[in-house]
Design an enzyme around this catalytic site. Structure first.
Site, PDB file in Angstrom:
ATOM      1  N   HIS A 164       0.840  -1.190   0.000  1.00 25.47           N
ATOM      2  CA  HIS A 164       0.000   0.000   0.000  1.00 25.47           C
ATOM      3  C   HIS A 164       0.880   1.246   0.000  1.00 25.47           C
ATOM      4  O   HIS A 164       2.103   1.179  -0.054  1.00 25.47           O
ATOM      5  CB  HIS A 164      -0.984   0.014   1.183  1.00 25.47           C
ATOM      6  N   CYS A 166       5.748   6.673   4.482  1.00 23.32           N
ATOM      7  CA  CYS A 166       4.552   5.908   4.101  1.00 23.32           C
ATOM      8  C   CYS A 166       3.965   6.383   2.780  1.00 23.32           C
ATOM      9  O   CYS A 166       3.101   5.736   2.204  1.00 23.32           O
ATOM     10  CB  CYS A 166       3.490   5.978   5.195  1.00 23.32           C
ATOM     11  N   HIS A 217       5.038   0.288  -0.440  1.00 27.86           N
ATOM     12  CA  HIS A 217       5.754  -0.579   0.493  1.00 27.86           C
ATOM     13  C   HIS A 217       4.701  -1.602   0.941  1.00 27.86           C
ATOM     14  O   HIS A 217       3.642  -1.697   0.315  1.00 27.86           O
ATOM     15  CB  HIS A 217       6.354   0.221   1.663  1.00 27.86           C
ATOM     16  N   HIS A 262       3.205  -4.763   4.120  1.00 29.83           N
ATOM     17  CA  HIS A 262       3.172  -5.294   5.486  1.00 29.83           C
ATOM     18  C   HIS A 262       2.617  -6.712   5.503  1.00 29.83           C
ATOM     19  O   HIS A 262       1.859  -7.105   4.611  1.00 29.83           O
ATOM     20  CB  HIS A 262       2.269  -4.415   6.376  1.00 29.83           C
ATOM     21  N   ASP A 270      -5.097 -10.195   0.095  1.00 28.40           N
ATOM     22  CA  ASP A 270      -3.840 -10.930   0.259  1.00 28.40           C
ATOM     23  C   ASP A 270      -3.021 -10.919  -1.036  1.00 28.40           C
ATOM     24  O   ASP A 270      -3.514 -11.276  -2.101  1.00 28.40           O
ATOM     25  CB  ASP A 270      -4.157 -12.376   0.664  1.00 28.40           C
ATOM     26  N   HIS A 271      -1.769 -10.523  -0.900  1.00 23.59           N
ATOM     27  CA  HIS A 271      -0.849 -10.424  -2.037  1.00 23.59           C
ATOM     28  C   HIS A 271      -1.370  -9.453  -3.093  1.00 23.59           C
ATOM     29  O   HIS A 271      -1.119  -9.622  -4.290  1.00 23.59           O
ATOM     30  CB  HIS A 271      -0.546 -11.809  -2.631  1.00 23.59           C
ATOM     31  N   GLU A 296      -0.797  -3.755  11.706  1.00 25.79           N
ATOM     32  CA  GLU A 296       0.000  -3.436  10.515  1.00 25.79           C
ATOM     33  C   GLU A 296       1.426  -3.935  10.715  1.00 25.79           C
ATOM     34  O   GLU A 296       2.083  -4.362   9.763  1.00 25.79           O
ATOM     35  CB  GLU A 296      -0.012  -1.917  10.305  1.00 25.79           C
TER      36      GLU A 296
END
Lengths: 136, 136, 136, 136, 136, 136
Positions: C16, C35, C41, C43, C80-81, C125
């Protein structure tokens, strides 16, 4: 070419009891204490599977950890939500100490690692107790 | 004189994608699955940096772990909150698998360890997946 | 009849970027710092899903946590991913801060809890940062 | 005077099985799946015991957490290394779901908290599953 | 508008001793046991700082957790690598139990939360012991 | 016969200070920084004790981990809730860095391992810092 070790953690929950049928009830209780409790107890086991090898130049993988997970889950699928003394054909006759379990899992898992070689297993019986085996 | 290994954990968060531009889109998806997802995904990485040596008789240190932290953060500062495929000059041309990353970080970090010698890196991509490299 | 809360943890990994398109590049960088890094980047997110209710006298369950896991994975399967800014239709127009994400996941997940009522979500996060929402 | 909550974590390992004798074998298997496995399975349970009150001006304690630990271990001493379906008189007739266990432990533990009042129990069946009860 | 709670964990290491100078040596030892050990002992403390509010429509933040971290570190900077009985002016006269510490930290930290309101502090003395305070 | 390593984790909390009396106050502060703080600080230490050997055919144990725990607690009982610079006869004259501590604990603990051989100690000063010693 660098040698890298990759590790995947998998888990299972099982019942067991430490009991050697060749010993008397008194000897079993003296040696194993609460772990000899007759109606079983159980644990959340965690298993760290480490494979060693050279990263493939095309994929960057020593081994696809998804395949390691699948191979490990095929083995521990026999153990998960089972009684380690009673339910598992390939543990018959094996006293299910963490030491004996990690060796038995190695023998079962090593042939199915698809690339690289199985280098280390760490089996956690609790977050504070574990057994580690490197195949020798 | 005893040989002791000291370890400091550092962390960074980054985006990446497993994709080999020499392969077709179909091959990339078949090999890497969700990890090939086109618009990136990411992880909280943890890096365990282990330095080996003899404790200094004056300080009791193999190495000041504050200096190890600073050396490691100088390297991972290039990775933190970045895209590992795009943003990092010293990762250009490297497929950012955990295996390849841990080797690349080693090459970058080893020369800046102020005393003792870098003995082991463990790079955790998730709490259940890691790659370990010892420099050979 | 006792009221009990049961919790199941699920996880996903995503990319994100914190960026408000209504602001200038300078304002975005000033507010969001690293950020806001342009190439994303990511998490490893953990989501704790808590359901409250009275244990069923027949099953002993407030809700089958296997069903909670399935309902949660149906929602986070979209994340996810993936890239939270780009890939997820139901996050379009939402700045993917942990706060906004946990509210959006709530709205998506609450209707599919099969028994009991969704009482709390905690979205991690990183292991040191989280957001918690109870539906109000 | 401030109201503070103090928490002590204790643990035990036990075997159990989810099985309602009022249901048929088929219904038990359909509802409980692997958790109905006939020869038991088991877990490492963690129990977080929270006591609420005003810190004593002389000791600074809401309650001596050593006493909380002793009270909790007196209760879970009946469960540790035991079979929750078979071995525990005060669990007879109770289906040992995490929900039912946390309520039964509450009823047993609440009267023995030496100062303050028992405010919350969280019982972890695995690191990803838990049940929480606050006495109502 | 949803109300969300965000949490940031910070840590410090400190020495302390539980000792009430108004009591005799014998009473101190009877009440506090090993925690009264005369030459101090110490802990790695973790502090979870929770702030509650409505996410800002422009930033998606209840509060910038970087600012929460800075505010918390300004307070615990007085405690880190210090002796809680001796070195900290704002702890003078306070018996440094976890309960009293979490209340003292609240009083110091609450005014410096830049947006939202401080909703909960959890102070961990060890991974198994903690105290929680919500300001009342 | 397989060689297996078993590990038991134990813990203690202690105060210490990094200070070499052969150096000036200025040198001590320059080298050790906050760790030289005059009135001590402290940590929750975790110690992983690893014993290597062949599982006994009768018990399945390399060593009874209950006995390892007892041997380790006999040693760290001298350290728990104590000041490592002041209170421990067998640490006199030893600067209590993690490196020096792990070697001193080894020398004290190795002779009392009842079967197998002490193979590795890992001493964690914090969850992010540790020292590892294998006896050479």
């Amino acid at each position: 070419m660098p040698t890298v070790r990759v590790t995947r953690r998998v888990h299972f929950s099982a019942a067991h009891r430490l009991h050697n049928p060749a010993l008397s009830a008194e000897e079993n209780e003296r040696i194993f204490g609460l772990c000899n409790s007759p109606n079983w107890h159980g644990h959340n086991y965690e298993l760290d599977v480490t494979v060693e090898g050279t990263p493939d130049p095309v994929t960057g993988y020593v081994v696809d950890l998804g395949h390691v997970r699948a191979a490990a889950e095929a083995v521990i699928g026999d153990l998960d939500h089972r009684n380690l003394n009673v339910d598992v054909p390939w543990l018959q006759g094996i006293l299910p100490s963490t030491e004996n379990l990690v060796v038995a899992i190695w023998d079962r898992l090593a042939p199915s690692i698809p690339s690289g070689r199985l280098a280390r297993l760490v089996l956690w019986e609790t977050p504070r107790n574990s057994a580690e085996y490197s195949g020798e």
